[in-house]
Design a protein around this motif. Structure first.
Motif, short mmCIF file in Angstrom:
data_model
loop_
_atom_site.label_atom_id
_atom_site.label_comp_id
_atom_site.label_asym_id
_atom_site.label_seq_id
_atom_site.Cartn_x
_atom_site.Cartn_y
_atom_site.Cartn_z
N ILE A 112 0.83 -1.21 0.00
CA ILE A 112 0.00 0.00 0.00
C ILE A 112 0.87 1.26 0.00
O ILE A 112 0.55 2.25 -0.67
CB ILE A 112 -0.95 -0.02 1.20
N GLY A 113 1.96 1.24 0.73
CA GLY A 113 2.87 2.38 0.74
C GLY A 113 3.43 2.65 -0.65
O GLY A 113 3.50 3.81 -1.09
N ASN A 114 3.83 1.59 -1.35
CA ASN A 114 4.35 1.76 -2.71
C ASN A 114 3.29 2.31 -3.66
O ASN A 114 3.59 3.11 -4.55
CB ASN A 114 4.85 0.42 -3.25
N GLU A 115 2.03 1.88 -3.48
CA GLU A 115 0.97 2.27 -4.41
C GLU A 115 0.42 3.68 -4.12
O GLU A 115 0.11 4.42 -5.04
CB GLU A 115 -0.18 1.25 -4.34
N LEU A 116 0.29 4.03 -2.85
CA LEU A 116 -0.34 5.30 -2.50
C LEU A 116 0.64 6.47 -2.42
O LEU A 116 0.24 7.62 -2.59
CB LEU A 116 -1.08 5.17 -1.16
N ILE A 117 1.90 6.17 -2.13
CA ILE A 117 2.86 7.27 -1.96
C ILE A 117 3.85 7.27 -3.12
O ILE A 117 3.73 8.05 -4.06
CB ILE A 117 3.58 7.17 -0.61
N THR A 118 4.81 6.37 -3.10
CA THR A 118 5.78 6.29 -4.19
C THR A 118 6.49 4.95 -4.12
O THR A 118 6.50 4.30 -3.07
CB THR A 118 6.81 7.43 -4.11
N GLY A 119 7.05 4.53 -5.23
CA GLY A 119 7.73 3.25 -5.28
C GLY A 119 8.88 3.17 -4.28
O GLY A 119 9.61 4.14 -4.08
N TYR A 120 9.03 2.02 -3.65
CA TYR A 120 10.08 1.67 -2.71
C TYR A 120 9.91 2.31 -1.33
O TYR A 120 10.70 2.02 -0.43
CB TYR A 120 11.48 2.00 -3.26
N ILE A 121 8.89 3.17 -1.13
CA ILE A 121 8.64 3.62 0.24
C ILE A 121 8.16 2.45 1.08
O ILE A 121 8.40 2.37 2.29
CB ILE A 121 7.60 4.77 0.27
N GLY A 122 7.49 1.49 0.42
CA GLY A 122 7.05 0.29 1.11
C GLY A 122 8.21 -0.55 1.59
O GLY A 122 8.18 -1.13 2.68
N GLU A 123 9.26 -0.65 0.75
CA GLU A 123 10.45 -1.40 1.17
C GLU A 123 11.11 -0.73 2.39
O GLU A 123 11.60 -1.42 3.28
CB GLU A 123 11.46 -1.48 0.02
N LEU A 124 11.11 0.60 2.39
CA LEU A 124 11.67 1.31 3.54
C LEU A 124 10.86 1.03 4.79
O LEU A 124 11.42 0.80 5.88
CB LEU A 124 11.69 2.82 3.25
N TYR A 125 9.52 1.01 4.66
CA TYR A 125 8.69 0.68 5.82
C TYR A 125 8.98 -0.75 6.29
O TYR A 125 9.12 -1.00 7.50
CB TYR A 125 7.20 0.80 5.49
N PHE A 126 9.07 -1.69 5.36
CA PHE A 126 9.30 -3.08 5.73
C PHE A 126 10.66 -3.23 6.41
O PHE A 126 10.83 -4.06 7.32
CB PHE A 126 9.21 -3.97 4.49
N TYR A 127 11.64 -2.45 5.99
CA TYR A 127 12.94 -2.47 6.64
C TYR A 127 12.82 -2.03 8.09
O TYR A 127 13.42 -2.65 8.99
CB TYR A 127 13.93 -1.58 5.90
N SER A 291 -10.43 2.17 -10.35
CA SER A 291 -11.08 2.73 -9.15
C SER A 291 -11.20 1.67 -8.05
O SER A 291 -11.04 1.98 -6.86
CB SER A 291 -12.47 3.26 -9.52
N LEU A 292 -11.47 0.43 -8.44
CA LEU A 292 -11.59 -0.64 -7.45
C LEU A 292 -10.26 -0.90 -6.77
O LEU A 292 -10.20 -1.10 -5.54
CB LEU A 292 -12.11 -1.91 -8.12
N LEU A 293 -9.18 -0.88 -7.52
CA LEU A 293 -7.85 -1.05 -6.93
C LEU A 293 -7.53 0.08 -5.97
O LEU A 293 -7.04 -0.16 -4.85
CB LEU A 293 -6.79 -1.10 -8.03
N LEU A 294 -7.83 1.33 -6.38
CA LEU A 294 -7.58 2.46 -5.50
C LEU A 294 -8.42 2.37 -4.23
O LEU A 294 -7.92 2.61 -3.12
CB LEU A 294 -7.87 3.77 -6.23
N ALA A 295 -9.69 2.00 -4.38
CA ALA A 295 -10.56 1.87 -3.21
C ALA A 295 -10.05 0.78 -2.27
O ALA A 295 -10.11 0.92 -1.04
CB ALA A 295 -11.99 1.56 -3.66
N THR A 296 -9.51 -0.30 -2.83
CA THR A 296 -8.96 -1.38 -1.99
C THR A 296 -7.73 -0.90 -1.25
O THR A 296 -7.56 -1.18 -0.05
CB THR A 296 -8.61 -2.59 -2.86
N HIS A 297 -6.85 -0.17 -1.94
CA HIS A 297 -5.67 0.39 -1.27
C HIS A 297 -6.09 1.30 -0.11
O HIS A 297 -5.53 1.21 0.99
CB HIS A 297 -4.83 1.21 -2.27
N LEU A 298 -7.07 2.14 -0.38
CA LEU A 298 -7.50 3.10 0.64
C LEU A 298 -8.13 2.39 1.83
O LEU A 298 -7.82 2.70 2.99
CB LEU A 298 -8.50 4.09 0.04
#
Length: 315
Positions: A112-127, A291-298
């Motif tokens: 969700i972090g990668n999709e809603l904010i920017t690529g690889y921010i999710g990897e930083l969170y997982f770290y 829209s369904l993908l975005l709603a799921t992320h949200l």
């Protein structure tokens, strides 16, 4: 973002606990200590919350739900396609770290972090999540870096196969695609993947056996995502043969990874209409799925942030 950190990190990222004794030791964080990893993870979580709130206004949930098929099979296929990435990552990190079940929630936050904010921010969170669990794994950076690189390599390999198959079609249709652009894009992908392979001893931290395992899982994830995307489209518009949707799903991935092609969304829409021949229905389907993908992320993002906020109170 990713740079090699030497082989000192290898042990703690692979065969836990037998290799952990040889890894670079990182002092565990007491449950009551809010160290830098906790604060960084918290900042990313708040960023996800802000991105979710900001984007909620862009989604017409009633319109989306009115367009979504009621078939349980559609929802099953959609869920499997959405979770393909986190499931693949959990299989990988289960082998590397013996990751617990709550690690799957962290991997969802990564997606969700990668999709809603920017690529690889999710990897930083997982770290930051793994860094706070040094009793489970030491020095997690190298493994996360290797998995991210191999994910890109797997997607590139699949894209090259698709490019070779689709080149006659893409080169002959009058959709603004030039043969030189296709060749140059394919050359860039080959060069990037070749450079990674040539520099693998300096780039990668994991042992060869683990790298091979990660590569196979990532490749399978990419293929399964393509198949599930095409099947979901077919279930939404059953009048169109499933093989056309599978071809379109492959084409979308192909176009998304070619660096020298402008207006990729326009080209894909033109291809979809050309191949399917139902302009209004295809356009509505693509809008509904986006829209369904975005709603799921949200929805998932807000739920996970709420759960993490409850954890903050306990600390």
């Amino acid at each position: 973002m990713f740079q090699g950190n030497g082989n000192a990190e290898v042990a703690g990222m692979t065969d836990y606990p037998s290799r952990a004794a040889h890894a670079e030791t990182v002092a565990p964080l007491p449950a009551t200590e809010r160290g830098w990893a906790w604060w960084l993870g918290t900042v990313i979580t708040i960023a996800v919350l802000m991105a979710s709130v900001w984007q909620i206004s862009q989604v017409d949930f009633r319109a989306v739900m009115a367009m979504v098929p009621v078939s349980p099979m559609f929802w099953l296929v959609f869920a499997l396609g959405y979770l393909a990435g986190p499931i693949g990552d959990h299989i990988i990190f289960r082998r590397l770290w013996q990751i617990p079940i709550d690690g799957f929630v962290a991997l969802l936050r990564k997606l969700i972090g990668n999709e809603l904010i920017t690529g690889y921010i999710g990897e930083l969170y997982f770290y930051t999540w793994a860094r706070q669990r040094t009793g489970m794994v030491s020095a997690p950076f190298g493994a996360i870096k290797d998995v991210a690189i191999l994910s890109a390599v797997a997607a590139n390999v699949v894209t090259l196969v698709l490019l070779a198959i689709a080149y006659p079609l893409l080169g002959t249709l009058k959709l603004g695609l030039e043969g030189s652009a296709l060749v140059a894009s394919g050359g860039i992908i080959v060069a990037m993947s070749s450079a990674i392979l040539l520099l693998r001893k300096k780039l990668f931290s994991l042992p060869s056996a683990d790298l091979a395992f990660v590569g196979w899982v990532q490749g399978l994830r990419v293929v399964m995502s393509l198949l599930l995307t095409g099947l979901a489209w077919h279930l939404a518009l059953p009048d169109v043969a499933v093989q056309w949707w599978l071809l379109l799903a492959a084409t979308r991935m192909l176009l998304s990874r070619l660096p020298f092609l402008p207006n990729k969304d326009v080209v894909f829409a033109a291809l979809a209409v050309f191949m399917i021949g139902q302009d209004a229905q295809v356009g509505a389907l693509m809008a509904m799925m986006a829209s369904l993908l975005l709603a799921t992320h949200l929805g998932l993002g807000l739920a996970l942030v709420g759960g993490e906020a409850l954890g903050w109170r306990k600390k």
